[in-house]
Design a protein around this motif. Sequence first.
Motif, PDB file in Angstrom:
ATOM      1  N   ASP A  18       3.595   3.892 -16.309  1.00  0.00           N
ATOM      2  CA  ASP A  18       3.090   4.518 -15.102  1.00  0.00           C
ATOM      3  C   ASP A  18       2.804   5.984 -15.417  1.00  0.00           C
ATOM      4  OD1 ASP A  18       5.564   5.774 -15.210  1.00  0.00           O
ATOM      5  OD2 ASP A  18       6.335   4.880 -13.382  1.00  0.00           O
ATOM      6  N   ASN A  19       2.330   6.722 -14.425  1.00  0.00           N
ATOM      7  CA  ASN A  19       1.957   8.110 -14.649  1.00  0.00           C
ATOM      8  C   ASN A  19       3.122   8.976 -15.105  1.00  0.00           C
ATOM      9  OD1 ASN A  19      -0.917   8.544 -14.091  1.00  0.00           O
ATOM     10  ND2 ASN A  19      -0.453   7.823 -12.039  1.00  0.00           N
ATOM     11  N   TYR A 117       3.594  -0.427  -4.095  1.00  0.00           N
ATOM     12  CA  TYR A 117       3.691  -0.597  -5.545  1.00  0.00           C
ATOM     13  C   TYR A 117       2.511  -1.439  -6.000  1.00  0.00           C
ATOM     14  CZ  TYR A 117       5.107  -2.265 -10.130  1.00  0.00           C
ATOM     15  OH  TYR A 117       5.128  -2.568 -11.470  1.00  0.00           O
ATOM     16  N   GLU A 119       0.358  -2.985  -9.452  1.00  0.00           N
ATOM     17  CA  GLU A 119       0.400  -3.298 -10.882  1.00  0.00           C
ATOM     18  C   GLU A 119      -0.855  -4.104 -11.221  1.00  0.00           C
ATOM     19  OE1 GLU A 119       2.920  -6.447 -13.487  1.00  0.00           O
ATOM     20  OE2 GLU A 119       4.106  -5.067 -12.259  1.00  0.00           O
ATOM     21  N   CYS A 142       0.934   0.555 -13.829  1.00  0.00           N
ATOM     22  CA  CYS A 142       1.531   0.405 -12.503  1.00  0.00           C
ATOM     23  C   CYS A 142       1.713   1.772 -11.853  1.00  0.00           C
ATOM     24  CB  CYS A 142       2.863  -0.332 -12.568  1.00  0.00           C
ATOM     25  SG  CYS A 142       4.208   0.609 -13.346  1.00  0.00           S
ATOM     26  N   GLY A 143       2.027   1.768 -10.580  1.00  0.00           N
ATOM     27  CA  GLY A 143       2.277   3.012  -9.868  1.00  0.00           C
ATOM     28  C   GLY A 143       2.606   2.734  -8.417  1.00  0.00           C
ATOM     29  N   TYR A 185      -4.611   5.890 -10.131  1.00  0.00           N
ATOM     30  CA  TYR A 185      -4.451   5.106  -8.911  1.00  0.00           C
ATOM     31  C   TYR A 185      -5.777   4.475  -8.487  1.00  0.00           C
ATOM     32  CZ  TYR A 185       0.106   7.407  -8.316  1.00  0.00           C
ATOM     33  OH  TYR A 185       1.390   7.857  -8.477  1.00  0.00           O
TER      34      TYR A 185
END
Length: 255
Positions: A18-19, A117, A119, A142-143, A185
């Motif tokens: 993720d970020n 969430y 993904e 993901c994020g 995103y």
Amino acid sequence: KRTTLGRATVTQIGWIPDNSAIAAFRENPEKFRLQYRLNLVPAVPDDKMRAGSAVHAALNVLRAYGDIERAGQVARAVRGEGDGPRNAAHVERLVCAYNARYPHETEPFSVVANEEYVEAHVGCDNRNHALSDGRCPGFDFCGIIDSVVRFPDGAEYIMDCKTTGAYLNEQWMTLMELGDQFVGYVALRRALGHRCDGFYVDGIHVSDYVSKRTGQCEINLEKDFVRAGPFRVPEWRVERWARDMQYTLSQIAHL
């Protein structure tokens, strides 16, 4: 899922990036190792982190239900007891001030997703971004997206909240516009087949300066709340983000 990353795979790495993880690695690979391999985190979050988490949680409630009283209660509960300028009373006042700056009932959009969430497998079809062996398989990502908002014309944007101790000036807004976090995103939403035109950023200045006159942190509706955007994200920018991600993930797999 099993996604090829050069000689390594996501299965071998054992995580979905993720970020936050990518930013930690780019800042300091040792920091990444401690946090994302050994799972070492601060035992007690600092005052700024607790205040930020409280504001985020309260805004989720406000956007979902439009209930400012309930949002204030959530802000206090998440912040918890404790002294300091960014205390429970201050974060509740911040949430109320945000609602005064951007009244929920007059927002020009509807919220279609909230604290979600996400993904997805982000593909990479541009041959210019291929790996050295000619393959460009893409990667899993993901994020947690704060909100997705939809305007009457059908346009949809990510809306992310950023709490910060920094001043919300032109430099800050430029950094938000150029930040890769929000492009990621947008890429996730598009990879899942949703329309996503770009992003907004709600900046909230969480001050720790206590006024001698009032004995509390003062709040300025004009200076402490900034909504930056809309920032439209063309496809070339998503492709550039994907290329940079592919390179960083290959570094992580190698190390």
